[in-house]
Design a protein around this motif. Structure first.
Motif, PDB file in Angstrom:
ATOM      1  N   GLN A 127       0.813  -1.216   0.000  1.00 52.03           N
ATOM      2  CA  GLN A 127       0.000   0.000   0.000  1.00 52.03           C
ATOM      3  C   GLN A 127       0.847   1.268   0.000  1.00 52.03           C
ATOM      4  O   GLN A 127       0.332   2.361  -0.203  1.00 52.03           O
ATOM      5  N   GLN A 128       2.159   1.105   0.216  1.00 53.14           N
ATOM      6  CA  GLN A 128       3.025   2.263   0.355  1.00 53.14           C
ATOM      7  C   GLN A 128       3.683   2.617  -0.976  1.00 53.14           C
ATOM      8  O   GLN A 128       4.176   1.740  -1.681  1.00 53.14           O
ATOM      9  N   ASP A 129       3.677   3.900  -1.307  1.00 46.81           N
ATOM     10  CA  ASP A 129       4.356   4.385  -2.523  1.00 46.81           C
ATOM     11  C   ASP A 129       5.817   4.622  -2.195  1.00 46.81           C
ATOM     12  O   ASP A 129       6.158   5.493  -1.384  1.00 46.81           O
ATOM     13  N   ASP A 130       6.690   3.850  -2.832  1.00 48.38           N
ATOM     14  CA  ASP A 130       8.124   3.921  -2.545  1.00 48.38           C
ATOM     15  C   ASP A 130       8.703   5.308  -2.800  1.00 48.38           C
ATOM     16  O   ASP A 130       9.662   5.722  -2.140  1.00 48.38           O
ATOM     17  N   ARG A 131       8.109   6.048  -3.730  1.00 49.99           N
ATOM     18  CA  ARG A 131       8.635   7.366  -4.074  1.00 49.99           C
ATOM     19  C   ARG A 131       8.480   8.364  -2.934  1.00 49.99           C
ATOM     20  O   ARG A 131       9.154   9.391  -2.904  1.00 49.99           O
ATOM     21  N   ASP A 132       7.594   8.069  -1.991  1.00 51.79           N
ATOM     22  CA  ASP A 132       7.369   8.978  -0.858  1.00 51.79           C
ATOM     23  C   ASP A 132       8.335   8.734   0.287  1.00 51.79           C
ATOM     24  O   ASP A 132       8.312   9.469   1.281  1.00 51.79           O
ATOM     25  N   LEU A 133       9.178   7.698   0.183  1.00 56.62           N
ATOM     26  CA  LEU A 133       9.993   7.277   1.324  1.00 56.62           C
ATOM     27  C   LEU A 133      11.482   7.412   1.039  1.00 56.62           C
ATOM     28  O   LEU A 133      11.931   7.225  -0.088  1.00 56.62           O
ATOM     29  N   THR A 134      12.228   7.717   2.096  1.00 53.20           N
ATOM     30  CA  THR A 134      13.688   7.647   1.993  1.00 53.20           C
ATOM     31  C   THR A 134      14.219   6.345   2.577  1.00 53.20           C
ATOM     32  O   THR A 134      15.293   5.892   2.198  1.00 53.20           O
ATOM     33  N   HIS A 135      13.470   5.726   3.517  1.00 53.12           N
ATOM     34  CA  HIS A 135      13.968   4.511   4.172  1.00 53.12           C
ATOM     35  C   HIS A 135      12.822   3.592   4.598  1.00 53.12           C
ATOM     36  O   HIS A 135      11.734   4.063   4.937  1.00 53.12           O
ATOM     37  N   TYR A 136      13.140   2.298   4.580  1.00 52.04           N
ATOM     38  CA  TYR A 136      12.308   1.273   5.218  1.00 52.04           C
ATOM     39  C   TYR A 136      13.104   0.729   6.409  1.00 52.04           C
ATOM     40  O   TYR A 136      14.254   0.303   6.246  1.00 52.04           O
ATOM     41  N   VAL A 137      12.486   0.717   7.595  1.00 53.00           N
ATOM     42  CA  VAL A 137      13.111   0.107   8.772  1.00 53.00           C
ATOM     43  C   VAL A 137      12.168  -1.005   9.236  1.00 53.00           C
ATOM     44  O   VAL A 137      11.019  -0.755   9.579  1.00 53.00           O
ATOM     45  N   ILE A 138      12.679  -2.242   9.240  1.00 47.44           N
ATOM     46  CA  ILE A 138      11.812  -3.409   9.425  1.00 47.44           C
ATOM     47  C   ILE A 138      12.358  -4.317  10.520  1.00 47.44           C
ATOM     48  O   ILE A 138      13.530  -4.704  10.492  1.00 47.44           O
ATOM     49  N   ILE A 139      11.489  -4.680  11.480  1.00 43.86           N
ATOM     50  CA  ILE A 139      11.786  -5.750  12.434  1.00 43.86           C
ATOM     51  C   ILE A 139      11.112  -7.017  11.901  1.00 43.86           C
ATOM     52  O   ILE A 139       9.891  -7.120  11.901  1.00 43.86           O
ATOM     53  N   PRO A 140      11.890  -8.001  11.418  1.00 47.57           N
ATOM     54  CA  PRO A 140      11.312  -9.130  10.678  1.00 47.57           C
ATOM     55  C   PRO A 140      11.069 -10.384  11.526  1.00 47.57           C
ATOM     56  O   PRO A 140      11.816 -11.362  11.460  1.00 47.57           O
ATOM     57  N   HIS A 141       9.996 -10.376  12.321  1.00 47.27           N
ATOM     58  CA  HIS A 141       9.623 -11.559  13.109  1.00 47.27           C
ATOM     59  C   HIS A 141       8.244 -12.036  12.655  1.00 47.27           C
ATOM     60  O   HIS A 141       7.270 -11.267  12.726  1.00 47.27           O
ATOM     61  N   PHE A 142       8.138 -13.302  12.230  1.00 44.21           N
ATOM     62  CA  PHE A 142       6.887 -13.820  11.675  1.00 44.21           C
ATOM     63  C   PHE A 142       6.554 -15.179  12.294  1.00 44.21           C
ATOM     64  O   PHE A 142       7.438 -15.979  12.574  1.00 44.21           O
ATOM     65  N   PHE A 143       5.247 -15.420  12.471  1.00 46.05           N
ATOM     66  CA  PHE A 143       4.811 -16.740  12.937  1.00 46.05           C
ATOM     67  C   PHE A 143       5.036 -17.795  11.856  1.00 46.05           C
ATOM     68  O   PHE A 143       5.374 -18.940  12.152  1.00 46.05           O
ATOM     69  N   ASP A 144       4.828 -17.425  10.597  1.00 45.31           N
ATOM     70  CA  ASP A 144       5.021 -18.364   9.497  1.00 45.31           C
ATOM     71  C   ASP A 144       5.279 -17.572   8.210  1.00 45.31           C
ATOM     72  O   ASP A 144       5.321 -16.344   8.219  1.00 45.31           O
ATOM     73  N   GLN A 145       5.484 -18.288   7.122  1.00 40.05           N
ATOM     74  CA  GLN A 145       5.719 -17.709   5.797  1.00 40.05           C
ATOM     75  C   GLN A 145       6.914 -16.739   5.779  1.00 40.05           C
ATOM     76  O   GLN A 145       6.921 -15.745   5.066  1.00 40.05           O
ATOM     77  N   GLU A 146       7.934 -17.077   6.562  1.00 44.09           N
ATOM     78  CA  GLU A 146       9.103 -16.202   6.622  1.00 44.09           C
ATOM     79  C   GLU A 146       9.827 -16.137   5.275  1.00 44.09           C
ATOM     80  O   GLU A 146      10.390 -15.101   4.927  1.00 44.09           O
ATOM     81  N   ASP A 147       9.804 -17.231   4.510  1.00 43.71           N
ATOM     82  CA  ASP A 147      10.452 -17.215   3.197  1.00 43.71           C
ATOM     83  C   ASP A 147       9.808 -16.183   2.281  1.00 43.71           C
ATOM     84  O   ASP A 147      10.501 -15.476   1.536  1.00 43.71           O
ATOM     85  N   LYS A 148       8.487 -16.088   2.320  1.00 46.90           N
ATOM     86  CA  LYS A 148       7.792 -15.104   1.491  1.00 46.90           C
ATOM     87  C   LYS A 148       8.111 -13.686   1.967  1.00 46.90           C
ATOM     88  O   LYS A 148       8.272 -12.768   1.155  1.00 46.90           O
ATOM     89  N   ALA A 149       8.205 -13.512   3.270  1.00 44.21           N
ATOM     90  CA  ALA A 149       8.567 -12.198   3.804  1.00 44.21           C
ATOM     91  C   ALA A 149       9.969 -11.808   3.366  1.00 44.21           C
ATOM     92  O   ALA A 149      10.228 -10.660   2.987  1.00 44.21           O
ATOM     93  N   ARG A 150      10.889 -12.778   3.382  1.00 48.96           N
ATOM     94  CA  ARG A 150      12.263 -12.517   2.958  1.00 48.96           C
ATOM     95  C   ARG A 150      12.300 -12.076   1.494  1.00 48.96           C
ATOM     96  O   ARG A 150      13.030 -11.145   1.124  1.00 48.96           O
ATOM     97  N   GLN A 151      11.514 -12.732   0.651  1.00 49.38           N
ATOM     98  CA  GLN A 151      11.477 -12.368  -0.762  1.00 49.38           C
ATOM     99  C   GLN A 151      10.959 -10.943  -0.955  1.00 49.38           C
ATOM    100  O   GLN A 151      11.479 -10.201  -1.798  1.00 49.38           O
ATOM    101  N   LEU A 152       9.950 -10.570  -0.177  1.00 50.32           N
ATOM    102  CA  LEU A 152       9.420  -9.206  -0.264  1.00 50.32           C
ATOM    103  C   LEU A 152      10.468  -8.181   0.151  1.00 50.32           C
ATOM    104  O   LEU A 152      10.676  -7.167  -0.517  1.00 50.32           O
ATOM    105  N   ILE A 153      11.122  -8.458   1.270  1.00 50.37           N
ATOM    106  CA  ILE A 153      12.126  -7.529   1.780  1.00 50.37           C
ATOM    107  C   ILE A 153      13.286  -7.418   0.794  1.00 50.37           C
ATOM    108  O   ILE A 153      13.835  -6.336   0.573  1.00 50.37           O
TER     109      ILE A 153
END
Length: 348
Positions: A144-170
């Motif tokens: 939902q976020q427009d990348d052009r509006d941002l200078t940085h993404y700061v992410i704490i990556p803790h997931f109950f499941d589907q961590e591989d999919k989260a890794r691909q997104l990141i």
């Protein structure tokens, strides 16, 4: 509009390693960003042509075009018809706008947030979102976020499941905008910033420091929930320590159905497990700090009070927030291990 005699970025400033796992287009992209960060090039510099880069590194025109399109999409360069690609800005004077993704809300996350915001300064904008360890919510927030509006993404990556999919997104995020907080994720390519806990080494070092107090116990029991986002590296460090120092080692998912045993020190990782453990110990004749012990993760003010003080091992959450802000302010892509400490109190 570029001048008639623009400054030129020599093709030799770019770097590409044919043996690296990182895709070649990403390496070219990162190379341009690195040259900007190191002040080797700046606004108005013309990049080497697609033909020049393709010939220099023996890569396809499509690979170079992909790197340049990504730079253009992120506002780093622009193209001038018939003249080439030019560096648009270095980001130095751009107002910081940070998309901050926490996995949950807690007293510890508030420490990180407050230190991070204070260290970034009043001119920065921080958009805080919480995804509650849920991959679908995490994915939706990113999309939902427009990348052009941002200078940085700061992410704490803790997931109950589907961590591989989260890794691909990141991994698809612009690396010069990415800062991973609290936990490193294997498989994220390119140069990006990180401030992290070394979970295996941290618990081993804390237990080693507590060894003189632990010798009165024959067994260490760790409470590690079945359904959890907690890194398995914690268990690896725990079992390695017990094996090295001759302690019995027990893993339980809940204290509710377990009897309290003498000569046992209990390690709690989740806040919800501490109070039930304390209640069960108080129903026994055992003396805390003598017959049974408690060692808890992550300090809070209430742990200074419960049973005259609970011994804790904890990362420095305020330092984590300050370090993350420093990396962003200085445009650095370092990976920095956060300090971890043992605080001894009555319960051990």
């Amino acid at each position: 509009m570029p001048s008639a005699n623009p400054l030129i970025c020599p093709v030799q400033l770019l770097r590409l390693n044919a043996q690296a796992d990182t895709p070649k287009y990403q390496q070219l992209y990162d190379s341009v960003i690195r040259n900007i960060e190191q002040r080797l090039v700046g606004p108005g510099y013309r990049l080497p042509s697609i033909f020049e880069v393709s010939s220099e590194f023996d890569v396809s025109h499509g690979t170079v075009e992909k790197a340049y399109r990504l730079l253009q999409a992120n506002g780093i360069i622009n193209s001038v018809n018939g003249k080439g690609y030019y560096i648009k800005h270095t980001g130095i004077d751009q107002k910081l706008t940070v998309f901050l993704l926490f996995n949950k809300l807690s007293a510890h996350k508030k420490l990180i947030y407050d230190a991070f915001v204070a260290s970034l300064g009043p001119d920065a904008t921080v958009q805080l979102h919480v995804y509650y360890n849920d991959f679908e919510r995490f994915r939706d927030l990113l999309q939902q976020q427009d990348d052009r509006d941002l200078t940085h993404y700061v992410i704490i990556p803790h997931f109950f499941d589907q961590e591989d999919k989260a890794r691909q997104l990141i991994d698809q995020l612009p690396k010069h905008k990415l800062l991973v907080l609290d936990k490193l994720m294997e498989g994220i390519r390119g140069r990006y910033a990180a401030v992290y806990q070394n979970f295996k080494a941290d618990i081993d070092s804390a237990l080693t420091e507590a060894l003189p107090l632990l010798t009165k116990y024959r067994k260490l029991t760790i409470l590690f929930p079945n359904q959890t986002y907690l890194p398995k590296a914690i268990l690896n460090g725990f079992f390695a320590f017990c094996s090295q120092h001759g302690f019995g080692a027990q893993l339980i998912s809940s204290i509710d159905t377990e009897p309290i045993e003498a000569q046992t020190a209990y390690i709690t990782l989740m806040e919800d497990d501490l109070v039930p453990l304390v209640k069960k110990i108080r129903q026994t004749p055992y003396r805390l700090g003598q017959d049974v012990g408690i060692l808890s993760y992550n300090d809070t003010p209430v742990k200074e009070i419960i049973l005259d003080g609970i011994t804790v091992m904890s990362t420095d959450f305020e330092q984590m927030g300050r370090t993350a802000a420093q990396l962003i302010r200085e445009n650095r892509s370092d990976h920095i291990e956060n300090p971890f400490r043992l605080i001894v109190r009555h319960s051990l």
